[in-house]
Write a protein that holds these residues in place. Sequence first.
Motif, PDB file in Angstrom:
ATOM      1  N   THR A 158       2.985  -3.223  -5.213  1.00  0.00           N
ATOM      2  CA  THR A 158       1.527  -3.854  -4.811  1.00  0.00           C
ATOM      3  C   THR A 158       0.728  -3.085  -3.952  1.00  0.00           C
ATOM      4  OG1 THR A 158       2.339  -4.880  -3.018  1.00  0.00           O
ATOM      5  CG2 THR A 158       2.404  -6.256  -4.959  1.00  0.00           C
ATOM      6  N   HIS A 159       0.962  -1.863  -3.753  1.00  0.00           N
ATOM      7  CA  HIS A 159       0.282  -0.815  -2.931  1.00  0.00           C
ATOM      8  C   HIS A 159       0.289   0.522  -3.105  1.00  0.00           C
ATOM      9  CE1 HIS A 159      -1.889  -0.551   1.322  1.00  0.00           C
ATOM     10  NE2 HIS A 159      -2.019   0.501   0.720  1.00  0.00           N
ATOM     11  N   ILE A 160      -0.456   1.103  -4.162  1.00  0.00           N
ATOM     12  CA  ILE A 160      -0.622   2.465  -4.479  1.00  0.00           C
ATOM     13  C   ILE A 160      -2.110   2.924  -4.779  1.00  0.00           C
ATOM     14  CG2 ILE A 160       1.305   2.026  -5.955  1.00  0.00           C
ATOM     15  CD1 ILE A 160      -0.495   2.949  -8.456  1.00  0.00           C
ATOM     16  N   HIS A 161      -2.274   4.189  -4.710  1.00  0.00           N
ATOM     17  CA  HIS A 161      -3.632   4.987  -4.684  1.00  0.00           C
ATOM     18  C   HIS A 161      -3.683   5.950  -5.693  1.00  0.00           C
ATOM     19  CE1 HIS A 161      -5.094   3.156  -0.888  1.00  0.00           C
ATOM     20  NE2 HIS A 161      -3.888   2.973  -0.669  1.00  0.00           N
ATOM     21  N   THR A 162      -3.934   5.504  -7.076  1.00  0.00           N
ATOM     22  CA  THR A 162      -3.850   6.415  -8.155  1.00  0.00           C
ATOM     23  C   THR A 162      -4.869   7.580  -8.029  1.00  0.00           C
ATOM     24  OG1 THR A 162      -5.559   5.053  -9.469  1.00  0.00           O
ATOM     25  CG2 THR A 162      -3.195   4.523  -9.746  1.00  0.00           C
ATOM     26  N   HIS A 179       0.563  -3.496   4.989  1.00  0.00           N
ATOM     27  CA  HIS A 179       1.140  -2.616   6.292  1.00  0.00           C
ATOM     28  C   HIS A 179       1.781  -3.555   7.443  1.00  0.00           C
ATOM     29  CE1 HIS A 179      -0.456   0.675   4.055  1.00  0.00           C
ATOM     30  NE2 HIS A 179      -1.752   0.273   4.540  1.00  0.00           N
ATOM     31  N   VAL A 180       2.890  -4.023   7.409  1.00  0.00           N
ATOM     32  CA  VAL A 180       3.447  -4.890   8.478  1.00  0.00           C
ATOM     33  C   VAL A 180       3.326  -4.294   9.769  1.00  0.00           C
ATOM     34  CG1 VAL A 180       5.985  -4.192   8.326  1.00  0.00           C
ATOM     35  CG2 VAL A 180       5.112  -6.510   8.797  1.00  0.00           C
ATOM     36  N   TRP A 181       3.115  -2.854   9.706  1.00  0.00           N
ATOM     37  CA  TRP A 181       3.163  -2.217  11.094  1.00  0.00           C
ATOM     38  C   TRP A 181       1.654  -1.917  11.600  1.00  0.00           C
ATOM     39  CZ3 TRP A 181       1.503   2.777   9.351  1.00  0.00           C
ATOM     40  CH2 TRP A 181       1.810   3.061   8.150  1.00  0.00           C
ATOM     41  N   ILE A 182       0.630  -2.360  10.746  1.00  0.00           N
ATOM     42  CA  ILE A 182      -0.785  -1.995  11.061  1.00  0.00           C
ATOM     43  C   ILE A 182      -1.465  -3.703  11.498  1.00  0.00           C
ATOM     44  CG2 ILE A 182      -2.958  -1.171  11.069  1.00  0.00           C
ATOM     45  CD1 ILE A 182      -2.012   1.114   9.825  1.00  0.00           C
ATOM     46  N   SER A 183      -1.511  -4.159  10.147  1.00  0.00           N
ATOM     47  CA  SER A 183      -2.574  -5.275  10.095  1.00  0.00           C
ATOM     48  C   SER A 183      -1.989  -6.486  11.348  1.00  0.00           C
ATOM     49  CB  SER A 183      -2.578  -5.994   8.832  1.00  0.00           C
ATOM     50  OG  SER A 183      -3.215  -5.125   7.753  1.00  0.00           O
ATOM     51  N   THR A 234       4.756  -4.878   2.812  1.00  0.00           N
ATOM     52  CA  THR A 234       5.103  -4.476   3.877  1.00  0.00           C
ATOM     53  C   THR A 234       4.934  -2.866   4.099  1.00  0.00           C
ATOM     54  OG1 THR A 234       7.231  -4.466   2.706  1.00  0.00           O
ATOM     55  CG2 THR A 234       6.908  -6.102   4.390  1.00  0.00           C
ATOM     56  N   THR A 235       5.130  -1.965   3.155  1.00  0.00           N
ATOM     57  CA  THR A 235       5.152  -0.386   3.080  1.00  0.00           C
ATOM     58  C   THR A 235       5.833   0.008   4.362  1.00  0.00           C
ATOM     59  OG1 THR A 235       3.030  -0.387   4.642  1.00  0.00           O
ATOM     60  CG2 THR A 235       2.616  -0.400   2.332  1.00  0.00           C
ATOM     61  N   LEU A 236       7.212  -0.438   4.330  1.00  0.00           N
ATOM     62  CA  LEU A 236       8.133   0.192   5.361  1.00  0.00           C
ATOM     63  C   LEU A 236       8.515   1.760   4.766  1.00  0.00           C
ATOM     64  CD1 LEU A 236      10.477  -2.890   5.287  1.00  0.00           C
ATOM     65  CD2 LEU A 236       9.057  -2.568   7.240  1.00  0.00           C
ATOM     66  N   ASP A 237       8.364   2.074   3.748  1.00  0.00           N
ATOM     67  CA  ASP A 237       8.907   3.104   3.107  1.00  0.00           C
ATOM     68  C   ASP A 237       8.167   4.277   3.857  1.00  0.00           C
ATOM     69  OD1 ASP A 237       6.167   2.543   1.825  1.00  0.00           O
ATOM     70  OD2 ASP A 237       6.485   4.324   0.657  1.00  0.00           O
ATOM     71  N   LEU A 238       6.957   4.086   4.338  1.00  0.00           N
ATOM     72  CA  LEU A 238       6.217   5.218   4.877  1.00  0.00           C
ATOM     73  C   LEU A 238       7.207   5.765   6.448  1.00  0.00           C
ATOM     74  CD1 LEU A 238       2.416   3.890   4.446  1.00  0.00           C
ATOM     75  CD2 LEU A 238       3.938   6.040   3.420  1.00  0.00           C
ATOM     76  N   LEU A 239       7.893   4.836   6.815  1.00  0.00           N
ATOM     77  CA  LEU A 239       8.656   5.105   8.113  1.00  0.00           C
ATOM     78  C   LEU A 239      10.041   5.362   7.725  1.00  0.00           C
ATOM     79  CD1 LEU A 239       6.292   2.850   8.953  1.00  0.00           C
ATOM     80  CD2 LEU A 239       7.153   3.807  11.301  1.00  0.00           C
ATOM     81  N   GLY A 261       6.753  -6.022  -1.676  1.00  0.00           N
ATOM     82  CA  GLY A 261       6.974  -4.551  -1.698  1.00  0.00           C
ATOM     83  C   GLY A 261       5.509  -3.924  -1.870  1.00  0.00           C
ATOM     84  N   GLY A 262       5.177  -2.902  -1.122  1.00  0.00           N
ATOM     85  CA  GLY A 262       4.292  -1.923  -1.373  1.00  0.00           C
ATOM     86  C   GLY A 262       4.682  -0.759  -0.575  1.00  0.00           C
ATOM     87  N   THR A 263       3.959   0.519  -1.225  1.00  0.00           N
ATOM     88  CA  THR A 263       4.395   1.654  -0.631  1.00  0.00           C
ATOM     89  C   THR A 263       3.342   2.794  -0.207  1.00  0.00           C
ATOM     90  OG1 THR A 263       4.039   2.825  -2.979  1.00  0.00           O
ATOM     91  CG2 THR A 263       6.236   1.726  -2.721  1.00  0.00           C
TER      92      THR A 263
END
Length: 461
Positions: free
Chosen positions: A72-76, A215-219, A276-281, A356-358
């Motif tokens: 659910t979260h990409i930047h093509t 982003h569960v770690w920012i918003s 969530t975008t947990l993958d960035l961490l 999930g999002g990345t």
Amino acid sequence: MSSQTSNNTNNKTLFTNARVIDGIADQASSGMSVLVEGERITQLKQGDIAVSDDVKVIDLVGKTLVPGLIDTHIHTVMMDSECFPLFLAAGVTTARDVGGRLDLVLQNKEDLNSGAKLGPRLFVCGPLLDGPGASFESPGFTIMLDRIQSVEAVPGKIGELLSAGVDGIKCYFTMTPEIVRSVINFVDKRVPVTGHLGYCSSMDAIEAGIDGLEHVWISPYNDICALNMRFGNDASMMDPSFWSTTMAGWEEADLEGDRARKWVDAMVEKQVHMGTTLDLLWTAKAGLEGALKDQDRKLIPPAALARQAKMKKHLGDRPDWDIHPGFFETGAGSLALEKHQQITRMLHEAGGRVVGGTDCGALAYPPPGFALLREIELLAEAIGNMDAIRAVTSVAANYLRADKDIGAIAPGRYADFLVLAGDPLNDVTELRTLETTYRGGQAYDPKALIAAAPQHEPEGL
Ligand SMILES: [Zn+2]
């Protein structure tokens, strides 16, 4: 296309003896037959489905089917279109672009959804919408960004995006609470509104009726962290201290406390989706050594590598430069990541909607498609294997308002599913035992897709 099998003449395929994780049910079902006609699933049942002799039959004994995954979260616009097939190679059959110049993302959507380019189905939000301040200045990043600088400018900008056919609206970091509220009111539920919020607290946005948070770690940071750890309304994500401050804020955050509980309650009450975008961490978990050995690194898009190379003067010349954005040290932040997983678990257990999002594309690593596998692995630690799979299938489809078409193995939906040799309920990393990806009934061979994608040999492998 060598990686794509041709349709048989009657356009029907019967899959037999499959073990099916349908994306909705609590349990897998064994001995299932799935009939696909054209692009869609028309029948699903335990046991046999009678078909005429000319229907192609594929025996899936010993294999597990799961729905095609949804990022659910990409930047093509930040990646090379030659990398789009990597999504299918990792089992991602649908993705949502949450920030890119409008004409470019609309073109990518048309190319991908028509099949002119190989890759996932694409939903788009148009550009990231900042407020009066701009989150980025560097040209490599401004291609994602636009701004709404006042409440008065909302109808013009949002009206333009909605009439261009966007599938969602994304409020960005410097958008003020007044403008966020005005955007949500103007959109009036015609498409989902989501936010990567900074100057507007997520509690204000939830109250105003936002549909998702990124982003569960920012918003939710300012709503949950200790008061003295909050970032202010002049914060910039480009400030190197921003990341160390927020990581420290998470490490100290009291997730048993009142503020965390109020946030969870509000998210559950309004059924706001948390991307969530947990993958960035992930590097916090893998450490530098593990990250340097990661085979997925070969698949980082060339455009992302080139961008990182330009940033070397900020990052320093070091072998890990293609792994992480340089905002925090590799290997640091593991306690913060645990806290992100903990708040994700709390939200999920209270009945909230985790998806999930990345962020793949915007940040170089992890690479397209495979980033979601990382995300699922981190989600599974928080909410369990089955619910991690549902977070990136049926729950994500619900967020995209596309339940009729995607997100489950069910009659009427697109034949978007994955044939696995292993069992992801036993070990979620077995999503990586992907043998065939089906998108709209068409079969794709992951190995052939990977072989055809741009690759590089990074230092350390
Ligand atoms: Zn993003």
